[in-house]
Design a protein around this motif. Structure first.
Motif, short mmCIF file in Angstrom:
data_model
loop_
_atom_site.label_atom_id
_atom_site.label_comp_id
_atom_site.label_asym_id
_atom_site.label_seq_id
_atom_site.Cartn_x
_atom_site.Cartn_y
_atom_site.Cartn_z
N THR A 1 0.82 -1.22 0.00
CA THR A 1 0.00 0.00 0.00
C THR A 1 0.85 1.27 0.00
O THR A 1 0.34 2.35 -0.27
CB THR A 1 -0.91 0.06 1.24
OG1 THR A 1 -0.08 0.13 2.42
CG2 THR A 1 -1.82 -1.15 1.33
N PHE A 2 2.13 1.16 0.33
CA PHE A 2 3.07 2.29 0.47
C PHE A 2 2.69 3.21 1.64
O PHE A 2 3.23 4.30 1.79
CB PHE A 2 3.18 3.13 -0.82
CG PHE A 2 3.43 2.33 -2.07
CD1 PHE A 2 4.13 1.12 -2.04
CD2 PHE A 2 2.97 2.78 -3.29
CE1 PHE A 2 4.37 0.38 -3.19
CE2 PHE A 2 3.20 2.05 -4.47
CZ PHE A 2 3.90 0.85 -4.41
N ASN A 3 1.74 2.77 2.46
CA ASN A 3 1.34 3.55 3.63
C ASN A 3 2.13 3.11 4.85
O ASN A 3 2.70 2.01 4.89
CB ASN A 3 -0.16 3.34 3.90
CG ASN A 3 -1.03 4.21 3.00
OD1 ASN A 3 -0.61 5.28 2.57
ND2 ASN A 3 -2.23 3.74 2.71
N LEU A 4 2.11 3.98 5.86
CA LEU A 4 2.78 3.72 7.13
C LEU A 4 2.43 2.32 7.64
O LEU A 4 1.26 1.93 7.63
CB LEU A 4 2.31 4.79 8.12
CG LEU A 4 3.07 5.08 9.38
CD1 LEU A 4 4.55 5.35 9.10
CD2 LEU A 4 2.44 6.27 10.10
N VAL B 1 3.71 -3.53 -11.45
CA VAL B 1 2.77 -3.68 -10.33
C VAL B 1 1.83 -2.47 -10.32
O VAL B 1 2.28 -1.32 -10.29
CB VAL B 1 3.52 -3.78 -8.98
CG1 VAL B 1 2.52 -3.91 -7.83
CG2 VAL B 1 4.47 -4.97 -8.99
N THR B 2 0.53 -2.74 -10.36
CA THR B 2 -0.47 -1.68 -10.29
C THR B 2 -1.07 -1.66 -8.88
O THR B 2 -0.91 -2.63 -8.14
CB THR B 2 -1.57 -1.90 -11.36
OG1 THR B 2 -2.10 -3.21 -11.18
CG2 THR B 2 -1.00 -1.77 -12.77
N PRO B 3 -1.75 -0.56 -8.50
CA PRO B 3 -2.26 -0.47 -7.13
C PRO B 3 -3.19 -1.63 -6.75
O PRO B 3 -4.06 -2.00 -7.54
CB PRO B 3 -3.03 0.85 -7.12
CG PRO B 3 -2.43 1.64 -8.24
CD PRO B 3 -2.03 0.65 -9.28
N VAL B 4 -2.95 -2.19 -5.59
CA VAL B 4 -3.78 -3.28 -5.07
C VAL B 4 -4.67 -2.69 -3.98
O VAL B 4 -4.19 -2.34 -2.90
CB VAL B 4 -2.90 -4.41 -4.48
CG1 VAL B 4 -3.78 -5.54 -3.97
CG2 VAL B 4 -1.90 -4.91 -5.52
#
Ligand SMILES: *Cc1c(COP(=O)(O)O)cnc(C)c1O
Length: 372
Positions: free
Chosen positions: A109-112, A274-277
């Motif tokens: 997710t590239f989130n914290l 890779v596309t957003p999951v």
């Protein structure tokens, strides 16, 4: 074919008359500072998000700064946040005298990452600022559980994620920014709900935080020339509030259109990169559409090729905050936050706005395929 990153004018013709009438209304009344349009928009914005209160402020950066102060973050406190965000998230932490502490991010997710956050909690930790990056919802159940366990404040940086939603463990769908103690929003033109200039808001269900924010944005005063505290000049402009009330009525449809563009991008790029999951318990607001490649060389080559083809693209963000010169005093270096280091070297974002046509989507995705 030239494809821009965003096209602010593409969605304008259908709402032009409505916007111009709203703006004229403010001009004719000349109620430029905290006119009734501000209170009207605040009510509509809070109702949309399902929060008790919303306070209009000058921009999304001030929204974070004042939310930190109103929540009781003080000099010397530590505030844990993401290193993979715009610097507004962390500079405001420093500006209230607190210390930004960067934890690592999730590789999908590239989130914290809540697990990395937990490891950074000390006796000085006062707050967590998760950022719903690109519009992708953070794992809010995990952050709220951490906050409860360690008595911390949670301020959601929702600048890129208005209209995004998260389904909690109880099965309730919540708008992003309505889950923590405060949610902060930006109405910078390129965000999901863009003004025709700068603007921002804070939402909360806490009456005390709300009352403090109302004072903070207006020099610490409730009654003119009576100052219970020092504050800022950070009011939402009345003209912008009038524009935002009109645009708010259309924003859900625009987010649906962004999700439709995202689905077409994902279908065309399957197996290429890779596309957003998007997790099943999330609605992405797709402020940005970000790809990940399996090496920096491939990412750089794709970026170079798209640029040559006049297809706009952008790396959000090429240098993570823990590696910025502005934070050299914190001693961050490559290897400290390995997931973040790897992600920043391999991502880049494609054009994304609601009106992106099938033809444009094909040009963009063909170019990515060719580059890879
Ligand atoms: C845009 C943005 C901000 C700042 O908002 P402004 O209205 O430009 O001050 C803060 N955080 C994030 C993640 C943003 O993208």
């Amino acid at each position: 074919m030239k494809v821009p990153m965003v096209d602010m004018l593409a969605g304008y013709p259908p709402i032009k008359d409505e916007i111009e009438n709203a703006v004229k209304g403010v001009f004719n009344k000349a109620n430029f500072i905290l006119g009734e349009e501000v209170a009207k928009f605040e009510k509509e914005f809070a109702a949309h998000n399902g929060t008790k209160y919303a306070i209009g402020v000058a921009n999304g950066t001030d929204a974070i700064r004042m939310a930190l102060i109103a929540s009781g973050v003080k000099k010397g406190d530590e505030v844990i946040t993401s290193p993979f965000t715009f610097i507004a998230t962390s500079e405001t932490i420093s500006q209230v005298g607190a210390i930004p502490v960067f934890a690592d991010i999730d590789p999908v997710t590239f989130n914290l990452d809540p697990k990395s956050v937990e490891k950074k909690i000390t006796s000085k930790t006062k707050a967590i600022v998760p950022v719903h990056l690109y519009g992708m919802p953070c794992d809010m159940d995990a952050f709220m559980a951490l906050a409860k366990k360690h008595s911390l404040i949670v301020i959601e940086d929702t600048a890129q994620a208005f209209t995004g939603k998260y389904k909690n463990a109880a099965g309730d769908w919540k708008y992003l920014g309505s889950i923590g103690h405060c949610g902060t929003f930006s109405f910078f033109p390129a965000k999901n709900l863009g003004a025709f200039g700068d603007g921002g808001a804070v939402t909360t269900n806490d009456e005390k935080i709300y009352e403090t924010l109302k004072q903070l944005r207006n020099h610490g005063s409730k009654v003119r020339y009576h100052h219970e505290m020092e504050g800022f000049n950070s009011r939402l402009d009345t003209v912008q509030a009038a524009v935002l009330s009109v645009r708010l009525k259309h924003v859900e449809k625009w987010t649906e259109m962004r999700n439709a563009v995202a689905a077409k991008y994902a279908a065309a790029l399957k197996g290429v990169c890779v596309t957003p999951v998007v997790p099943a318990n999330a609605r992405h607001s797709f402020n940005y559409y970000t790809l990940r490649f399996d090496s920096k060389a491939k990412r750089d080559a794709a970026q170079k090729y798209l640029t040559e083809q006049q297809i706009a693209n952008q790396i959000y963000y090429p240098i993570a905050l823990h590696l910025q010169e502005a934070y050299a005093h914190l001693g961050g270096k490559r290897g400290d936050l390995p997931v973040c280091d790897a992600v920043m070297d391999t991502v880049f974002s494609l054009p994304m706005y609601p009106e992106l046509s099938d033809e444009q989507i094909k040009v963009v995705t063909d170019a990515v395929k060719k580059a890879v």
